[in-house]
Structures are given as C-alpha cells and as structure tokens.
Enzyme design. Structure first.
Site, PDB file in Angstrom:
ATOM      1  N   GLU A 110     -20.268  28.622 -18.150  1.00 32.04           N
ATOM      2  CA  GLU A 110     -19.015  28.755 -18.899  1.00 32.04           C
ATOM      3  C   GLU A 110     -18.399  27.409 -19.254  1.00 32.04           C
ATOM      4  OE1 GLU A 110     -16.649  31.438 -16.464  1.00 32.04           O
ATOM      5  OE2 GLU A 110     -17.575  33.157 -17.448  1.00 32.04           O
ATOM      6  N   GLU A 136      -8.886  40.667 -10.976  1.00 32.77           N
ATOM      7  CA  GLU A 136      -9.075  40.337 -12.393  1.00 32.77           C
ATOM      8  C   GLU A 136      -9.396  41.561 -13.247  1.00 32.77           C
ATOM      9  OE1 GLU A 136     -12.037  37.333 -13.028  1.00 32.77           O
ATOM     10  OE2 GLU A 136     -12.016  37.574 -15.204  1.00 32.77           O
ATOM     11  N   ASP A 158     -19.696  40.462 -13.033  1.00 31.50           N
ATOM     12  CA  ASP A 158     -18.522  39.634 -12.770  1.00 31.50           C
ATOM     13  C   ASP A 158     -17.401  40.446 -12.155  1.00 31.50           C
ATOM     14  OD1 ASP A 158     -16.957  37.371 -12.733  1.00 31.50           O
ATOM     15  OD2 ASP A 158     -16.209  37.640 -14.767  1.00 31.50           O
TER      16      ASP A 158
HETATM   17  C1  GCV Z   1     -13.213  30.611 -12.737  1.00 31.09           C
HETATM   18  C2  GCV Z   1     -15.295  34.942 -14.870  1.00 31.09           C
HETATM   19  C3  GCV Z   1     -13.804  34.781 -14.881  1.00 31.09           C
HETATM   20  C4  GCV Z   1     -13.433  33.310 -14.988  1.00 31.09           C
HETATM   21  C5  GCV Z   1     -14.062  32.560 -13.814  1.00 31.09           C
HETATM   22  C6  GCV Z   1     -15.565  32.799 -13.827  1.00 31.09           C
HETATM   23  C7  GCV Z   1     -16.224  32.178 -12.612  1.00 31.09           C
HETATM   24  O1  GCV Z   1     -15.819  34.558 -16.080  1.00 31.09           O
HETATM   25  O2  GCV Z   1     -13.256  35.510 -15.938  1.00 31.09           O
HETATM   26  O3  GCV Z   1     -12.041  33.193 -14.955  1.00 31.09           O
HETATM   27  O4  GCV Z   1     -13.799  31.198 -13.870  1.00 31.09           O
HETATM   28  O5  GCV Z   1     -15.826  34.181 -13.811  1.00 31.09           O
HETATM   29  O6  GCV Z   1     -16.371  32.882 -11.625  1.00 31.09           O
HETATM   30  O7  GCV Z   1     -16.572  31.011 -12.650  1.00 31.09           O
END
Ligand code: GCV
Length: 690
Positions: free
Chosen positions: A308, A408, A380
C-alpha cells in the site's frame, strides 16, 4: 480511580460485595511488598488504588512483614521476602515463564498469608492485577493456588497513530492519545493506558502507524514534510520515545516503533535503502545502537514493506527475508526484535493468494529475531474470513498473528461488535500443520518471539473507545492473548461484571455482546462468505463504513448468473494453499462450510444449500436476520434504562439507534444489489428486493 479525567473502564475497583468484604479486608488490608524494580512502584500504586476501592479503606503497605495481623499479602521475588521464600519453593517460581506468576494462600508465623511471587518483576504486575480482578469479580481468595503463565510470549498492541495532527488511521475514538508535540512532557493518561494494558497482560506496544509515510497525503513525497511517522526515529525525536518507554516500562510493557524500510534514505543522506549494501546495514546498526543507548529495554521495530505505497525490498529487487534481516541484524546485539508484516497484495487478481506465495518459500530464511506478522485472514479484517494459509506453512519462522481490535469493517465506533468470538475462531482453527489438532493458537504458543499483535482501538475520547461497549474488545484481546483457551463468554462476563457490576444488567449486557458479532456478519455480508463490500471513499484511506457492493466486483464476483469468488483449483487456487484435509474441504462446495461458501466458490444464485434454500434466498434471509438481531440488541439495551448510570446508558442507547439505522442501510443496499444482479425476488416479499 484514574489520575486522568477519563473513564476507568474495567479498573473501577468499586467496593466489594458485602458477603466477601470481610474476607478481603482480613486478607488484604495489609500488604508487604518488595521495593525492588520500577514495576514494584506500579504494584504498590495499584494496590493503593485497587484495595482502597475494593476494601473501601486505606490499605497498609509495609516494608517488612506486618505483625499481629490475621492476614496479609506478600508480594515479591521468590527469595526476596521471608513469607515467600519460606513457604514457596523458589525453584518452582524460577521455572515459570518470565511473565508468569504464582499466587498461593499459605500460613506464615500464625497469619494467613497470600503469597504473590514471580520469576521477574513484570509477573508481579500481572499477578497484582489478577488478584485485584478476582476481588473485583467477587471471587473467593482464601484458598488460592494459582500458577499462571501466558500462552503467548509476545502480546502486543499496535497503534496506527500518526504524529501528524494526532490522526489515528482506523481510529474512531478521537485523536491519538500520544501527543508528540508535547512529548517528552508526559501526561497522566499514558500511565492510565499502561495500567489498562498491563491489567490484561499486554507486554508490548508499538506507538505509531505502520504507514510511516501516508500515501496520497500532500507533501508525503517531500522528505522534509513535518511529522510523518518515519520521523520518530530521527535523533531529535528519540527522547520522546524514551519518555514514553519509561512510562510503559513500569508496567512491564516494552515499546516498539514502526519504521520505514527506506529510513536510511529518509533520515540520512544515503541514497539507497538496498538491504545488501554495507552502508545500509551500517546505518541500521548505528541507529539501533543510538536507540538502545537511550532505551536499553526497547522492544524493536515494526515494518510494513512493499505494501500500500510503503517502500520495501522489492524496490531494490530483494526478497522479504533480505529486507527484514538487515534491520533484524542491527537489533539483534541489543536483544531487539523485528516484526515484519506479511500484508502484501496487489500483484494478483486475487489478493488472497499473494502473502503465501511471497512468504512460504522464505521459511527458514528469516533471522532469529524476526517475527513475521500475519493478519488473521487473507483479505483484511473482514467480519469473517477464513484463516490465513500462512499459519502452519512456516514452521521454521517465528510467527505473529495480527488481529484488529479497532472495528474498521465492523461498524467502527458506532456499531456494537464484540470480536472475541471471531478471534477464538481464528485461534482454534485446526491448520493440520502437524497432523490433526494443530490449531493456530498452538502454533503460536510457548515460543519466544511469537504471539499476537492487535491493532489498537483507543483514542483521546474520555471513554477511550468511541463506543463504550467496545472496551470489551481491548479487554478481551489481552485476556485471550494471555490464555487463548478462555471462552468468549467467560471473557465477556469478566469484562461486564468489572465494568457494570454483577446482577441483571450485567446479564443483559453479556447477552448483547455475545450476539453482536453474528449480527454484524449477517447484515455486513449476508453470512455465507461474501466480504469487502464497503464504501472506500474518495481518499484512499477513508470510510470502510458505508455499504457499496458495486465498487468491488473483484471481491464478490456478482454476475447475472451467480455470485462468489472461485478460489478452487479452477479459479485462483487459494483453497489449495491449505493443508489436507482442509484444502479438499474448501475445494468442494458440498463440503465447504456454509459460512465461507462464497469466499471459495462462485455459485449460481439458485444453487441449493444443504437445507434446500437457494444462495440468493439465504443472503436475503441473513441480511434480514442481522437487522432483526440488532433491533433486539437495541431493545435489550433500552430495557436497562434506570438500571445503570444515565451517562453510560445514554451513550450506548444513542449508538444503538444509529446502529439499527446503519444495519438497515447495509441490508437494503445488499439486498437491492443481490436482486439487481440475480433478478430473483425474496420469497418472503420483503423490500427492497421486490
Ligand atoms: C495501516 C488496510 C487498512 C489500512 C491499513 C492496512 C494495513 O488496508 O484499511 O488502513 O493501514 O490495512 O494493515 O497495513
């Protein structure tokens, strides 16, 4: 009970019920406590607060054995205090795990003595909280013989807190509690938070977001932009880290920092972070030495790499073991550990397959002080996912299981969702890695460097959690990390009784917690293996709260013919990454558990399930059942009006009203979506699928 003006959560220490009060007073009004390390200061403070509240009188803390008393507590190392060394075999204590403790009722020189001892001071902290918990729960304490050791050596909370504007990624309880602008100045809240964590056995905290550069944020590509997480490692900021470490140390909690893989470039004048370059290794060594000079018990680093938008070894054509090892080797001489996240995806149509393909071939290649940190499932933190195939696939690597305490995808700070049953499902999952009966919890347990990391939930809100009931998740996370054999209901019961007291209200709250996860699965997913149908928002890292199934065809696979994702050998092949007999079970729609069916299979809308109901009808039914369940939870909560204090009653009642509305939105959006694609009406004629 807290020094700060914030809710004291499960550490309320209300006066004990009268049928136990006399015994508690007789046995615990006097306490003879060692005054060795910094943790013992914390023990004394906690006894003052805890006993002061529970006994409703000032306890007497002694530096020598109290005389002429009927009973007393003795707390210290195995050979420090005579009432301990003369009643308990020191060898028995020394044989315990570092964080373990022993609590035993003995007789010493004519007095009833409750001995609390441990091989290390941290165990005395955990044991003190345990004893206070027993009293908070109204348990008998006059004939104790408790030997407790954590199943998992590492029990860590990972904060996703950004120093920049104290914004917490996926945080729903206000700004970060860490005020980096003011640190190293401390505030009382840090110690209160340390107490909450230690009270449930947490022994590590990583204080900043794994996204140490925030993708997409203006200025994020400018190495001088102020206050991104990677900057915390800069020399000028280390005293802030050291100050926090000092607070958590008193509670036996080690501090970790998320660092950027490209730190050598970002934080120095090197022009490469290539892990095989000697100058890069030398930079990490110097940095580690600098950190440990200030914080000798520093836990180590956490890294999110090649994920990411965060840089990683792939940027230098290196693999993840090469990437991790250069940092781990710098930490090793100081006893530090590197938590290296396995959250990589984006190179495949099916993101589920990538972590295994990337990491499994590297088993045995990681340095001894690397823990590969694996999310519980391959996507996730969805309301329900199958367990990641990496568990059981890397026997020669230290593994950590990453769970998400913050909600989340389960309604954030608005929906009540008690997640311990989800985590138990993960930890109890039989990987068959070593034949039958090799659950995830066993793979993780009893091995130094292994354990569980939970993505943090607290923020600066006076109630810490955004939604008051979600405090049960932080409580449950710690308790489960200590002992994964505890039951979900047992943990919920402990939390409820300590937080709301015993009695009818407690019973109702317990029921609400226990039914909340299944409800969330039902209205968020339809309950048979779909997931990831939430709104993503315009900015990449926003929302994940509202329904938007049309955004994610690659996750749910809805077409006019059917729905679900084919992860069999004919599809992405993810099912084949499990060991037998799980692979075969998931591969075949006839044997695949219904709750995961559409995760592994793309099936016609009118495919019949075991009881003859079609796939689409089950999706409708579950979505409706989810909402009905939430309405029921709200009604039960409303029944508590006048039974619990107005402040907490109102706070949760308001959230439940919103929860019901949002659950209906999810139901209506999903059902309309299913109808639009299938053209099949709900056989019960419920809107909007008609
Ligand atoms: C910290 C998902 C979440 C992100 C998070 C990522 C991760 O994509 O939406 O907010 O980033 O996981 O665990 O690195």
């Amino acid at each position: 009970m807290f020094d700060s003006e914030y809710d004291d959560c499960w550490l309320r220490y209300d006066r004990a019920e009268s049928d136990r009060l006399d015994t508690y007073r007789r046995l615990c009004t006097h306490a003879y406590v060692s005054d060795a390390g910094p943790e013992l200061v914390a023990v004394r403070e906690e006894l003052r607060r805890g006993l002061g509240g529970l006994l409703d009188r000032e306890p007497h803390l002694w530096h020598h054995p109290p005389r002429s008393v009927e009973g007393f507590l003795a707390i210290g190392g195995p050979e420090e205090l005579r009432p301990i060394s003369e009643t308990v075999d020191p060898e028995e204590v020394r044989a315990l795990d570092d964080d373990g403790f022993l609590i035993r009722s003995v007789e010493w020189e004519g007095s009833d003595c409750t001995v609390l001892t441990a091989p290390a001071d941290a165990g005395l902290v955990y044991g003190t909280f345990h004893l206070l918990r027993l009293m908070s729960l109204g348990e008998p304490i006059d004939d104790l013989d408790i030997v407790s050791e954590p199943a998992n050596a590492e029990r860590i909370v990972d904060h996703w807190d950004n120093p920049f504007r104290r914004k917490v990624e996926r945080g729903y309880a206000g700004p970060s509690i860490f005020d980096w602008e003011r640190l190293p100045d401390l505030n009382e809240r840090y110690a209160d938070y340390a107490r909450l964590l230690a009270s449930v056995g947490i022994n590590g905290i990583s204080v900043n977001n794994v996204n140490t550069r925030i993708p997409g944020r203006e200025g994020a590509n400018d190495a001088t932009s102020e206050w991104e997480g990677w900057q915390l490692i800069e020399s000028r900021n280390l005293e802030k880290i050291a100050a926090l470490a000092g607070v958590f140390r008193r509670y036996g909690i080690e501090l970790y920092l998320s660092v950027n893989f490209a730190s050598p470039v970002l934080a120095s004048d090197l022009d490469t972070a290539d892990p095989v370059e000697p100058e890069v290794a030398a930079w990490w060594e110097r940095k580690a030495t600098e950190v440990y000079d200030l914080i000798p018990d520093f836990g180590g680093f956490v890294v999110k790499a090649d994920s990411e938008g965060q840089l990683g070894p792939y940027d230098y054509d290196r693999d993840h073991a090469e990437g991790a090892n250069v940092i781990a080797e710098a930490l090793a001489p100081h006893g530090g550990r590197l938590w290296w996240r396995a959250f990589v995806y984006s190179e495949h149509d099916d993101r589920a397959v990538q972590a295994y393909e990337t990491f499994e071939p590297l088993d045995g290649e990681f340095a001894d002080n690397v823990t590969v940190q694996i999310k519980n499932g391959p996507i996730d933190f969805q309301p329900r996912e199958p367990v990641s195939t990496l568990f059981g696939a890397m026997p020669d690597t230290d593994l950590g299981c990453e769970l998400q305490i913050t909600g989340e995808y389960t309604g954030q700070g608005v929906h009540a969702c008690y997640l311990v049953p989800q985590w138990k499902e993960v930890l109890d999952f039989d990987t068959h890695a070593d034949g039958p009966d090799t659950p995830v919890k066993e793979l993780l347990a009893d091995r130094e460097g292994q354990g569980i990391a939970g993505v943090g939930i607290v923020g600066d809100d006076p109630n810490w959690f955004g939604h008051y009931l979600l405090g049960s998740n932080l409580y449950g996370f710690g308790r489960l990390a200590w002992d994964p054999d505890l039951g979900s209901e047992e943990i919920a019961d402990e939390w409820t009784r300590q937080t709301f007291g015993a009695g009818d209200a407690g019973e109702t709250i317990l029921e609400i917690l226990m039914e909340s996860w299944q409800a969330s699965i039902d209205y968020h997913t339809g309950g048979i293996g779909l997931m990831h149908m939430m709104y993503n928002g315009e900015a990449a890292l926003e929302n994940h709260y509202d329904p938007a199934p049309e955004e994610w065809p690659e996750y749910h696979g809805a077409t006019e013919e059917g729905i679900g994702y084919d992860r069999t050998a004919a599809g992405s092949g993810y099912a084949g990454q499990y060991r037998e007999p799980i692979a075969a079970r998931y591969e075949d729609p006839e044997t695949c558990p219904e709750e995961l069916l559409l995760f592994f299979h793309h099936l016609p809308w009118d495919h019949e399930l075991e009881d003859g109901t079609t796939v689409v009808q089950r999706l409708y039914d579950n979505c409706f059942a989810g909402v009905e369940a939430v309405e029921e939870l709200r009604d039960r909560w409303q029944g508590l009006e006048g039974e619990i204090d107005e402040r907490r009653y109102r706070h949760v009642a308001e959230r439940f009203d919103e929860h019901v509305l949002q659950a209906k939105r999810w139901r209506d959006t999903l059902c309309a979506f299913f109808y639009e694609h299938s053209g099949i009406k709900d056989e019960h004629g419920r809107p909007p699928a008609v």
